[in-house]
Design a protein around this motif. Structure first.
Motif, PDB file in Angstrom:
ATOM      1  N   HIS A 110       0.864  -1.180   0.000  1.00  0.00           N
ATOM      2  CA  HIS A 110       0.000   0.000   0.000  1.00  0.00           C
ATOM      3  C   HIS A 110       0.903   1.233   0.000  1.00  0.00           C
ATOM      4  O   HIS A 110       1.756   1.387   0.879  1.00  0.00           O
ATOM      5  N   HIS A 111       0.694   2.085  -0.994  1.00  0.00           N
ATOM      6  CA  HIS A 111       1.558   3.258  -1.193  1.00  0.00           C
ATOM      7  C   HIS A 111       1.616   4.159   0.055  1.00  0.00           C
ATOM      8  O   HIS A 111       2.674   4.708   0.393  1.00  0.00           O
ATOM      9  N   MET A 112       0.484   4.323   0.759  1.00  0.00           N
ATOM     10  CA  MET A 112       0.460   5.225   1.914  1.00  0.00           C
ATOM     11  C   MET A 112       1.176   4.618   3.114  1.00  0.00           C
ATOM     12  O   MET A 112       1.793   5.330   3.908  1.00  0.00           O
ATOM     13  N   ALA A 114       3.698   2.693   2.751  1.00  0.00           N
ATOM     14  CA  ALA A 114       5.101   2.824   2.358  1.00  0.00           C
ATOM     15  C   ALA A 114       5.635   4.227   2.646  1.00  0.00           C
ATOM     16  O   ALA A 114       6.766   4.382   3.122  1.00  0.00           O
ATOM     17  N   HIS A 115       4.823   5.275   2.375  1.00  0.00           N
ATOM     18  CA  HIS A 115       5.281   6.637   2.694  1.00  0.00           C
ATOM     19  C   HIS A 115       5.638   6.720   4.189  1.00  0.00           C
ATOM     20  O   HIS A 115       6.670   7.280   4.560  1.00  0.00           O
ATOM     21  N   VAL A 116       4.779   6.161   5.053  1.00  0.00           N
ATOM     22  CA  VAL A 116       5.028   6.197   6.507  1.00  0.00           C
ATOM     23  C   VAL A 116       6.318   5.438   6.839  1.00  0.00           C
ATOM     24  O   VAL A 116       7.182   5.933   7.573  1.00  0.00           O
ATOM     25  N   PHE A 166      -0.904  23.203  -2.286  1.00  0.00           N
ATOM     26  CA  PHE A 166       0.291  23.834  -2.853  1.00  0.00           C
ATOM     27  C   PHE A 166       0.158  23.970  -4.372  1.00  0.00           C
ATOM     28  O   PHE A 166       0.385  25.039  -4.933  1.00  0.00           O
ATOM     29  N   ASP A 167      -0.207  22.862  -5.034  1.00  0.00           N
ATOM     30  CA  ASP A 167      -0.231  22.860  -6.510  1.00  0.00           C
ATOM     31  C   ASP A 167      -1.316  23.779  -7.065  1.00  0.00           C
ATOM     32  O   ASP A 167      -1.106  24.469  -8.063  1.00  0.00           O
ATOM     33  N   LYS A 168      -2.498  23.783  -6.415  1.00  0.00           N
ATOM     34  CA  LYS A 168      -3.585  24.637  -6.912  1.00  0.00           C
ATOM     35  C   LYS A 168      -3.272  26.112  -6.658  1.00  0.00           C
ATOM     36  O   LYS A 168      -3.587  26.969  -7.483  1.00  0.00           O
ATOM     37  N   TYR A 177       3.135  23.194 -13.205  1.00  0.00           N
ATOM     38  CA  TYR A 177       2.915  22.005 -12.374  1.00  0.00           C
ATOM     39  C   TYR A 177       4.198  21.175 -12.291  1.00  0.00           C
ATOM     40  O   TYR A 177       4.890  21.064 -13.295  1.00  0.00           O
ATOM     41  N   PRO A 178       4.516  20.536 -11.174  1.00  0.00           N
ATOM     42  CA  PRO A 178       3.871  20.675  -9.871  1.00  0.00           C
ATOM     43  C   PRO A 178       4.423  21.901  -9.149  1.00  0.00           C
ATOM     44  O   PRO A 178       5.633  22.080  -9.050  1.00  0.00           O
ATOM     45  N   GLY A 179       3.520  22.718  -8.637  1.00  0.00           N
ATOM     46  CA  GLY A 179       3.918  24.015  -8.108  1.00  0.00           C
ATOM     47  C   GLY A 179       4.483  24.003  -6.694  1.00  0.00           C
ATOM     48  O   GLY A 179       5.095  24.990  -6.261  1.00  0.00           O
ATOM     49  N   ILE A 183       6.643  27.069  -4.927  1.00  0.00           N
ATOM     50  CA  ILE A 183       6.170  27.889  -3.803  1.00  0.00           C
ATOM     51  C   ILE A 183       7.229  27.874  -2.701  1.00  0.00           C
ATOM     52  O   ILE A 183       7.573  28.904  -2.112  1.00  0.00           O
ATOM     53  N   ASP A 184       7.777  26.696  -2.450  1.00  0.00           N
ATOM     54  CA  ASP A 184       8.844  26.519  -1.457  1.00  0.00           C
ATOM     55  C   ASP A 184      10.019  27.461  -1.773  1.00  0.00           C
ATOM     56  O   ASP A 184      10.524  28.189  -0.898  1.00  0.00           O
ATOM     57  N   LYS A 185      10.403  27.485  -3.040  1.00  0.00           N
ATOM     58  CA  LYS A 185      11.555  28.285  -3.477  1.00  0.00           C
ATOM     59  C   LYS A 185      11.293  29.787  -3.279  1.00  0.00           C
ATOM     60  O   LYS A 185      12.106  30.502  -2.682  1.00  0.00           O
ATOM     61  N   GLY A 283       5.772  11.669   2.808  1.00  0.00           N
ATOM     62  CA  GLY A 283       5.056  12.118   1.611  1.00  0.00           C
ATOM     63  C   GLY A 283       5.750  13.282   0.930  1.00  0.00           C
ATOM     64  O   GLY A 283       6.616  13.945   1.515  1.00  0.00           O
ATOM     65  N   GLY A 284       5.350  13.530  -0.309  1.00  0.00           N
ATOM     66  CA  GLY A 284       6.000  14.538  -1.150  1.00  0.00           C
ATOM     67  C   GLY A 284       6.114  15.909  -0.508  1.00  0.00           C
ATOM     68  O   GLY A 284       7.136  16.588  -0.653  1.00  0.00           O
ATOM     69  N   VAL A 285       5.076  16.342   0.216  1.00  0.00           N
ATOM     70  CA  VAL A 285       5.096  17.688   0.814  1.00  0.00           C
ATOM     71  C   VAL A 285       6.115  17.771   1.967  1.00  0.00           C
ATOM     72  O   VAL A 285       6.539  18.867   2.344  1.00  0.00           O
ATOM     73  N   SER A 286       6.546  16.625   2.488  1.00  0.00           N
ATOM     74  CA  SER A 286       7.554  16.693   3.560  1.00  0.00           C
ATOM     75  C   SER A 286       8.923  17.077   2.983  1.00  0.00           C
ATOM     76  O   SER A 286       9.879  17.261   3.734  1.00  0.00           O
ATOM     77  N   ALA A 287       9.005  17.226   1.649  1.00  0.00           N
ATOM     78  CA  ALA A 287      10.224  17.800   1.046  1.00  0.00           C
ATOM     79  C   ALA A 287      10.224  19.320   1.226  1.00  0.00           C
ATOM     80  O   ALA A 287      11.238  19.973   0.974  1.00  0.00           O
ATOM     81  N   ASN A 288       9.109  19.901   1.667  1.00  0.00           N
ATOM     82  CA  ASN A 288       9.020  21.367   1.801  1.00  0.00           C
ATOM     83  C   ASN A 288       9.915  21.877   2.929  1.00  0.00           C
ATOM     84  O   ASN A 288       9.793  21.446   4.085  1.00  0.00           O
ATOM     85  N   TYR A 313      13.495  10.069  -0.329  1.00  0.00           N
ATOM     86  CA  TYR A 313      12.494   9.109   0.157  1.00  0.00           C
ATOM     87  C   TYR A 313      11.171   9.793   0.530  1.00  0.00           C
ATOM     88  O   TYR A 313      10.268   9.158   1.078  1.00  0.00           O
ATOM     89  N   CYS A 314      11.076  11.127   0.290  1.00  0.00           N
ATOM     90  CA  CYS A 314       9.834  11.857   0.592  1.00  0.00           C
ATOM     91  C   CYS A 314       8.865  11.764  -0.577  1.00  0.00           C
ATOM     92  O   CYS A 314       7.714  11.369  -0.422  1.00  0.00           O
ATOM     93  N   THR A 315       9.324  12.145  -1.774  1.00  0.00           N
ATOM     94  CA  THR A 315       8.449  12.040  -2.950  1.00  0.00           C
ATOM     95  C   THR A 315       8.440  10.569  -3.394  1.00  0.00           C
ATOM     96  O   THR A 315       9.182   9.750  -2.851  1.00  0.00           O
ATOM     97  N   ASP A 316       7.586  10.252  -4.371  1.00  0.00           N
ATOM     98  CA  ASP A 316       7.384   8.838  -4.716  1.00  0.00           C
ATOM     99  C   ASP A 316       8.683   8.142  -5.116  1.00  0.00           C
ATOM    100  O   ASP A 316       9.435   8.657  -5.942  1.00  0.00           O
ATOM    101  N   ASN A 317       8.915   6.980  -4.528  1.00  0.00           N
ATOM    102  CA  ASN A 317      10.159   6.233  -4.752  1.00  0.00           C
ATOM    103  C   ASN A 317       9.933   4.767  -4.412  1.00  0.00           C
ATOM    104  O   ASN A 317       9.019   4.432  -3.654  1.00  0.00           O
TER     105      ASN A 317
HETATM  106  O1  KG4 Z   1       4.133  11.840  -2.423  1.00  0.00           O
HETATM  107  P1  KG4 Z   1       4.182  12.498  -3.741  1.00  0.00           P
HETATM  108  O2  KG4 Z   1       5.487  12.488  -4.501  1.00  0.00           O
HETATM  109  O3  KG4 Z   1       3.111  11.911  -4.715  1.00  0.00           O
HETATM  110  C1  KG4 Z   1       1.851  11.481  -4.269  1.00  0.00           C
HETATM  111  O4  KG4 Z   1       1.753  10.320  -3.796  1.00  0.00           O
HETATM  112  O5  KG4 Z   1       0.933  12.324  -4.348  1.00  0.00           O
HETATM  113  O6  KG4 Z   1       3.713  14.015  -3.517  1.00  0.00           O
HETATM  114  C2  KG4 Z   1       3.624  14.929  -4.575  1.00  0.00           C
HETATM  115  C3  KG4 Z   1       3.233  16.280  -3.990  1.00  0.00           C
HETATM  116  C4  KG4 Z   1       2.906  17.322  -5.055  1.00  0.00           C
HETATM  117  O7  KG4 Z   1       1.681  17.935  -4.702  1.00  0.00           O
HETATM  118  C5  KG4 Z   1       4.074  18.308  -4.961  1.00  0.00           C
HETATM  119  O8  KG4 Z   1       3.746  19.643  -5.301  1.00  0.00           O
HETATM  120  C6  KG4 Z   1       4.415  18.210  -3.489  1.00  0.00           C
HETATM  121  O9  KG4 Z   1       4.303  16.824  -3.207  1.00  0.00           O
HETATM  122  N1  KG4 Z   1       5.766  18.687  -3.198  1.00  0.00           N
HETATM  123  C7  KG4 Z   1       6.021  19.822  -2.499  1.00  0.00           C
HETATM  124  C8  KG4 Z   1       7.428  19.975  -2.471  1.00  0.00           C
HETATM  125  N2  KG4 Z   1       7.980  18.929  -3.153  1.00  0.00           N
HETATM  126  C9  KG4 Z   1       6.952  18.151  -3.597  1.00  0.00           C
HETATM  127  N3  KG4 Z   1       5.172  20.671  -1.904  1.00  0.00           N
HETATM  128  C10 KG4 Z   1       5.722  21.733  -1.268  1.00  0.00           C
HETATM  129  N4  KG4 Z   1       7.053  21.953  -1.203  1.00  0.00           N
HETATM  130  C11 KG4 Z   1       7.936  21.116  -1.780  1.00  0.00           C
HETATM  131  N5  KG4 Z   1       9.233  21.336  -1.690  1.00  0.00           N
END
Ligand code: KG4
Ligand code: ZN
Length: 347
Positions: A110-112, A114-116, A166-168, A177-179, A183-185, A283-288, A313-317
């Protein structure tokens, strides 16, 4: 006896493969799909086709980076759910074919979850039970994790995910996209307190981000004068554009600041209610960078032990799929050959 797992992740628009030996990640190769950029979002059909093109070289690269051959693999793991069904199908069929050809067990992940469990990749790991704030493009969850295979969602979004917020928001600002990363930058050199966006009042541990999106929309349409919708406040397009151009750093910092406070206020509440003091991000947003910093600072203030996966290991991998499979293997949780992927999956 050592245990070598080959894992495949293909739930959205990244094709990834990883090799893990005895819980140590030896390789984690990710192919991003640039084909979606010009469409402002992921196009499912294009994603499936790109996965089909990428999957063989990606698996080959992961194996050679680990210095191993297919014959050394003891089990094949793959992301079964949730995700885009066409994308999931490519990884599932490929993993099943490999397992069948090599006569090795198959592990569905389960992808979620795995993120944890990406938090269990480094040597310094959280102690059980821990709480994890999982923030991705499709999910926003607070997960109570009692063991690698006993996880319970205790709070989640009732509408948009944090990544969508964030993206919207980025889309409203005219950013590609993906924003989220952009936004972080911009936020890094902006004033987070310059503009005030409302914090939703949602009961319990659940989240909501759709009101924030609406409030940002009218704020920008009014060229920063107010968040309220009224015909007389609407600015002309040239003024809207000028306002964004001149204030992009402060706008991004203020949006990011509000998203972070919505997330961390609920996490604080979850920690107080459960008494748990080991807390993780995923999860991906934890790269923020703003979220990472605010989470760490909050942890110091609250005397929590905090953990954040490394960026890759934050974004999908596939490394997170591999580590999850490592624990599932030990728990004897194997998948049958007639296992099918699922776009949505309950925990
Ligand atoms: O976990 P993930 O790679 O894919 C999903 O399972 O959804 O997350 C992707 C999300 C996108 O919405 C992307 O904009 C966000 O993570 N993201 C960030 C940053 N890096 C990726 N959001 C804010 N700041 C970032 N640095
Ligand atoms: Zn994800």
């Amino acid at each position: 006896m050592s245990l070598t797992i080959l894992a495949i992740e293909s739930s959205c628009d990244e094709t990834s493969a990883s090799v893990c030996v005895d819980g140590k990640i030896l390789s984690n190769f990710i192919a991003n799909q640039s084909v979606h950029e010009k469409y402002g979002g992921v196009v499912p059909e294009l994603a499936s086709r790109a996965h089909m093109q990428n999957i063989v070289p990606v698996v080959d690269t992961a194996l050679s980076a680990a210095g191993l051959q297919l014959s050394a693999v003891d089990a094949i793991a793959f992301t079964q759910s949730p995700g885009l069904i066409g994308s999931l199908l490519v990884g599932t069929q490929f993993a099943k074919s490999l397992a069948l050809a090599l006569n090795k067990p198959l592990i569905a992940v389960h992808h979620m979850q795995a993120h944890v469990l990406a938090n269990l990749i480094p040597d310094e790991r959280p102690a059980f039970p821990f709480l994890c704030l999982t923030v991705s493009g499709g999910h926003t969850q607070i997960v109570l994790c009692k063991s690698p295979t006993e996880l319970r969602v205790i709070g989640e979004t009732i509408d948009d995910a944090a990544g969508e917020a964030f993206d919207k928001s980025a889309k409203l600002l005219g950013l590609p996209y993906p924003g989220g990363p952009l936004i972080d930058k911009y936020a890094a050199t902006g004033d987070p307190k310059r503009f005030k966006f409302p914090e939703p009042q949602i009961p319990g541990l659940d989240f909501s981000f759709s009101g924030l999106k609406t409030s940002i929309l009218y704020f920008l349409k009014n060229a920063g004068t107010t968040n309220i919708y009224k015909e007389e406040f609407l600015a002309d397009e040239a003024s809207q554009k000028k306002f964004i151009e001149e204030n992009i750093h402060d706008i991004c910092a203020s949006i990011q600041d509000r998203i972070i406070s919505i997330l961390l206020n609920k996490l604080k509440k979850a920690a107080a209610e459960t008494g748990i003091t080991h807390l993780c991000l995923a999860g991906g947003v934890s790269a923020n960078s703003g979220l990472r910093k605010a989470f760490t600072e909050l942890g110091e203030k609250m005397h929590w032990k905090t953990y954040i996966p490394a960026f890759q290991y934050c974004t999908d991998n596939a490394a997170m799929i591999a580590i999850t499979a490592y624990y599932k293997y030990q728990a004897g949780q194997f998948a049958a050959m007639d296992t099918v992927p699922s776009a949505r999956a309950e925990w």
